[in-house]
Design an enzyme around this catalytic site. Sequence first.
Site, PDB file in Angstrom:
ATOM      1  CE1 TYR A  73     -39.770 -86.905 -89.232  1.00 26.46           C
ATOM      2  CE2 TYR A  73     -39.567 -86.025 -91.451  1.00 26.46           C
ATOM      3  CZ  TYR A  73     -39.327 -85.925 -90.096  1.00 26.46           C
ATOM      4  OH  TYR A  73     -38.644 -84.848 -89.597  1.00 26.46           O
TER       5      TYR A  73
ATOM      6  CG  ASP B   4     -39.307 -92.880 -96.120  1.00 32.01           C
ATOM      7  OD1 ASP B   4     -38.213 -93.416 -95.874  1.00 32.01           O
ATOM      8  OD2 ASP B   4     -39.630 -91.759 -95.678  1.00 32.01           O
TER       9      ASP B   4
ATOM     10  CE  LYS C  18     -34.045 -89.235 -89.548  1.00 26.08           C
ATOM     11  NZ  LYS C  18     -34.356 -88.065 -90.368  1.00 26.08           N
TER      12      LYS C  18
END
Length: 408
Positions: A137, A202, A227
Amino acid sequence: MDSASASTHAYDGVRRPASGAPRALATEAVHAGRDDLAGQGLHAPPIDLSTTYPSFDSRGEAARIDAFAATGAEPEGPPVYGRLGNPTVARFETALARLEGTESAVAFASGMAALSAVLLARSSTGLRHVVAVRPLYGCSDHLLTAGLLGSEVTWTDPAGIADALRPDTGLVMVESPANPTLAEVDLRAVAHACGSVPLLADNTFATPVLQRPAERGARLVLHSATKYLGGHGDVLGGVVACDEEFAGRLRQIRFATGGVLHPLAGYLLLRGLSTLPVRVRAASATAADLAGRLAADPRVARVHYPRIGGAMIAFEVHGDPHEVIAGVRLITPAVSLGSVDTLIQHPASISHRIVDAQERRGAGVSDRLLRLSVGLEDVEDLWDDLRGALGAADATAADPAGRGAAVV
């Protein structure tokens, strides 16, 4: 039941592991963190918004605070102060740990706050070096590259992890499937290459519905709870699932830095978990269908879709990706992902713009790449919107062979 007993029951009872045989993921998603409610005559989890809690035993309070300072273990008995912990947030932490198959979980105000706490926990012991695999990310990449928390990063591919380790390496970090290319790594092989260095995986894109990294050797499992865990685009949060030893250190960091999750956010995240398996599986089925249609469209150059499935698609277009963003009508052009509605964004402009352009492209994030977070709408409606947004480019000019893209 007096108020002190009620607080103790609500805060401590929820942490007791379920007895008997292991429960299926769908069952845990509904019941984990809520096992004590029926005994209290409740059906929905209560929201505790208190920032502080009364105590007439100051000596006992001092002893509990000393114990927390020594180990980071959750205080016995009723809550003390909102920065040490909150009963509503604790329910979410318990549930997420059960879904990920770890001893504990520690929640934070955002995914970046959670990652920051992990980095601080390692650097505070003198282990400032991080080995990481791109892509991550964009903000995670920036946090590591900029050294904002005093860390130093070595970027490598999965095969180079073992050679990149140093005596001061405190962490190895990967994201699989990765944001935004959806590249996957063999977590078991990576964990083996880490040796004694903790692996942080992650798991935001996959969620525990599709994979549980702790079962493959990851010591730390990171989520941007904003999310899929929340799932409705209305709550910010982050969480690290891990063993209790590391959880204690994370709680100490959270207490010192103040990156706490608000109780209302904890309530919304716990509620989100109850439908997580249903949402992920439904959205994944639609995403797989759309990935196939995109791959067959001559206006699409390449489609990225994970082997493990999921609700995320990345695709590269022959034309101008910004025109695709401007052309959607049902799909929402916005950052973030994992909501019940479908979102599309251009990573090179938004989520990964903070990453150096050359390094971004080297990690596979091309300037023509679009990232699609598939929601729960009907697949035909989504395809109609995508087809219109892709425009009326001439198929022969886009692809002389008249073929669409391969799914990778």
